[in-house]
Design a protein around this motif. Structure first.
Motif, PDB file in Angstrom:
ATOM      1  N   ASP A   1       0.823  -1.209   0.000  1.00 49.47           N
ATOM      2  CA  ASP A   1       0.000   0.000   0.000  1.00 49.47           C
ATOM      3  C   ASP A   1       0.855   1.255   0.000  1.00 49.47           C
ATOM      4  OD1 ASP A   1      -2.220  -1.602   0.029  1.00 49.47           O
ATOM      5  OD2 ASP A   1      -2.596  -1.392   2.178  1.00 49.47           O
TER       6      ASP A   1
ATOM      7  N   PRO B   1       0.454   2.994  -4.105  1.00 49.12           N
ATOM      8  CA  PRO B   1      -0.876   3.518  -3.742  1.00 49.12           C
ATOM      9  C   PRO B   1      -1.791   3.765  -4.940  1.00 49.12           C
ATOM     10  CG  PRO B   1       0.781   5.239  -3.592  1.00 49.12           C
ATOM     11  CD  PRO B   1       1.526   3.960  -3.824  1.00 49.12           C
ATOM     12  N   TYR B   2      -1.222   3.859  -6.135  1.00 44.37           N
ATOM     13  CA  TYR B   2      -2.028   4.144  -7.322  1.00 44.37           C
ATOM     14  C   TYR B   2      -2.173   2.931  -8.240  1.00 44.37           C
ATOM     15  CZ  TYR B   2      -0.971   8.792  -5.609  1.00 44.37           C
ATOM     16  OH  TYR B   2      -0.838   9.891  -4.801  1.00 44.37           O
TER      17      TYR B   2
ATOM     18  N   ILE C   1      -6.913  -1.149  -4.301  1.00 42.51           N
ATOM     19  CA  ILE C   1      -8.167  -1.334  -3.560  1.00 42.51           C
ATOM     20  C   ILE C   1      -8.312  -2.782  -3.122  1.00 42.51           C
ATOM     21  CG2 ILE C   1     -10.678  -1.322  -3.753  1.00 42.51           C
ATOM     22  CD1 ILE C   1     -10.512   1.193  -5.366  1.00 42.51           C
TER      23      ILE C   1
ATOM     24  N   GLU D   1      -6.199  -3.320  -0.162  1.00 46.26           N
ATOM     25  CA  GLU D   1      -6.806  -2.830   1.079  1.00 46.26           C
ATOM     26  C   GLU D   1      -7.780  -3.859   1.655  1.00 46.26           C
ATOM     27  OE1 GLU D   1      -8.213   1.285   1.268  1.00 46.26           O
ATOM     28  OE2 GLU D   1      -7.285   1.586  -0.699  1.00 46.26           O
TER      29      GLU D   1
ATOM     30  N   ARG E   1     -11.117   3.115   7.362  1.00 49.13           N
ATOM     31  CA  ARG E   1     -10.447   3.877   6.318  1.00 49.13           C
ATOM     32  C   ARG E   1     -11.013   3.548   4.944  1.00 49.13           C
ATOM     33  NH1 ARG E   1      -4.012   3.680   4.886  1.00 49.13           N
ATOM     34  NH2 ARG E   1      -4.682   1.918   3.607  1.00 49.13           N
ATOM     35  N   PHE E   2     -11.270   2.270   4.709  1.00 46.16           N
ATOM     36  CA  PHE E   2     -11.830   1.881   3.412  1.00 46.16           C
ATOM     37  C   PHE E   2     -13.205   2.509   3.209  1.00 46.16           C
ATOM     38  CE2 PHE E   2     -13.969  -0.642   0.276  1.00 46.16           C
ATOM     39  CZ  PHE E   2     -12.970  -0.997  -0.624  1.00 46.16           C
TER      40      PHE E   2
ATOM     41  N   ASP F   1     -14.386   5.190   4.512  1.00 50.03           N
ATOM     42  CA  ASP F   1     -14.228   6.631   4.336  1.00 50.03           C
ATOM     43  C   ASP F   1     -13.701   6.973   2.945  1.00 50.03           C
ATOM     44  OD1 ASP F   1     -14.103   9.404   5.460  1.00 50.03           O
ATOM     45  OD2 ASP F   1     -11.952   9.140   5.077  1.00 50.03           O
ATOM     46  N   ARG F   2     -12.757   6.177   2.438  1.00 51.09           N
ATOM     47  CA  ARG F   2     -12.111   6.479   1.160  1.00 51.09           C
ATOM     48  C   ARG F   2     -12.908   5.985  -0.045  1.00 51.09           C
ATOM     49  NH1 ARG F   2      -5.920   4.605   1.587  1.00 51.09           N
ATOM     50  NH2 ARG F   2      -5.990   5.333  -0.582  1.00 51.09           N
ATOM     51  N   HIS F   3     -13.682   4.918   0.154  1.00 46.10           N
ATOM     52  CA  HIS F   3     -14.398   4.312  -0.975  1.00 46.10           C
ATOM     53  C   HIS F   3     -15.873   4.079  -0.625  1.00 46.10           C
ATOM     54  CE1 HIS F   3     -10.285   3.583  -2.310  1.00 46.10           C
ATOM     55  NE2 HIS F   3     -10.072   2.874  -1.224  1.00 46.10           N
TER      56      HIS F   3
ATOM     57  N   HIS G   1     -17.865   2.144  -3.311  1.00 49.94           N
ATOM     58  CA  HIS G   1     -17.263   0.968  -3.944  1.00 49.94           C
ATOM     59  C   HIS G   1     -18.213  -0.225  -3.841  1.00 49.94           C
ATOM     60  CE1 HIS G   1     -14.439  -2.397  -4.585  1.00 49.94           C
ATOM     61  NE2 HIS G   1     -13.758  -1.526  -5.316  1.00 49.94           N
TER      62      HIS G   1
ATOM     63  N   VAL H   1     -17.959  -2.147  -0.557  1.00 53.82           N
ATOM     64  CA  VAL H   1     -17.923  -1.423   0.709  1.00 53.82           C
ATOM     65  C   VAL H   1     -18.739  -2.149   1.779  1.00 53.82           C
ATOM     66  CG1 VAL H   1     -19.914   0.081   0.287  1.00 53.82           C
ATOM     67  CG2 VAL H   1     -18.000   0.886   1.717  1.00 53.82           C
TER      68      VAL H   1
END
Length: 244
Positions: free
Chosen positions: A58, A62-63, A68, A71, A93-94, A96-98, A101, A104
């Motif tokens: 990670d 990260p890109y 994902i 994660e 964190r997942f 919050d960030r996705h 998705h 999720v």
């Protein structure tokens, strides 16, 4: 808990295989190799090593299009390695960030399960019980068709049962020590929150009894009538007839 038997595992396998099949030329072979290495560690049950490997992944990639999936896999490996605070943190964190998705719901389920595994005795601390309940309820509300909804509902009921029994014990303690206002408050809370538990019948009886002890005959009668109507065959219903 035999986590491998839950419906999540097939998803993990599918996600990992699809990730390994990625051959995007924008990302180096090293990312693919490191991801594959972490996957192999998980398959071998080396969850602690896999979690560390995925942390490195990670950080370095990260890109990556595998980021994902990495994660999600790290949440899984941390949980399986009994690192429940880490799986909780990673799940939060997942989410919050996705937030939109497609997986999720998995992160929300793992968040609830991470809280669930951090429980101690209800007599000592109920904070993780409440956090777990809140997380499971959120999953069911926001993703009613999720593959994890049924498991979440079953976990919820077990948590309700434990907390209802906890409230019942405290309420009866107050009742036995002639603290009838305190006992009534506890039994009211149990009746309000835990209607689907086996403790509800006894709680209604003691709530009626608490009202009677305080001289609130009308409230005692109404509570006894509710008990008799909803649970006519309960021994607690028969016992409450003195308040009708």
């Amino acid at each position: 808990m035999n986590f491998m038997r839950l419906p999540i595992f097939p998803f993990i396998i599918i996600a990992l295989l699809s990730g390994c099949a990625s051959n995007d030329k924008d990302f180096s072979d090293n990312a693919d190799q490191e991801y594959a290495h972490a996957k192999q560690l998980i398959e071998e049950g080396e969850f602690g090593m896999a979690t560390k490997r995925l942390e490195k992944f990670d950080s370095k990639y990260p890109y990556s299009k595998l980021a994902i999936q990495s994660e999600l896999m790290r949440i899984f490996s941390a949980y399986k390695g009994n690192e429940f605070v880490l799986s909780e943190t990673m799940s939060l964190r997942f989410i919050d960030r996705h937030p939109t998705h497609k997986n999720v719901d998995y992160a929300k389920y793992m968040l609830a399960m991470s809280y669930y595994q951090q429980r101690t005795s209800a007599e000592k601390d109920i904070s993780m019980y409440k956090s777990s309940i809140s997380a499971f309820e959120r999953l069911i509300k926001e993703h009613p068709e999720s593959a994890y909804a049924e498991s979440a509902q079953n976990r919820l009921q077990s948590l309700y049962n434990i907390l209802a029994e906890h409230e019942l014990i405290i309420g009866k303690y107050y009742f036995d020590h002639d603290r009838f206002v305190a006992s009534a408050n506890r039994f009211q809370e149990l009746v309000r929150l835990y209607q689907t538990t086996s403790s509800i019948e006894e709680a209604l009886y003691y709530l009626a009894a608490s009202y009677a002890k305080m001289g609130l005959k009308r409230d005692a009668r109404q509570t006894a009538m509710i008990l008799k109507h909803n649970h006519p065959n309960s021994p607690w219903s028969s016992k409450s007839e003195q308040y009708l």
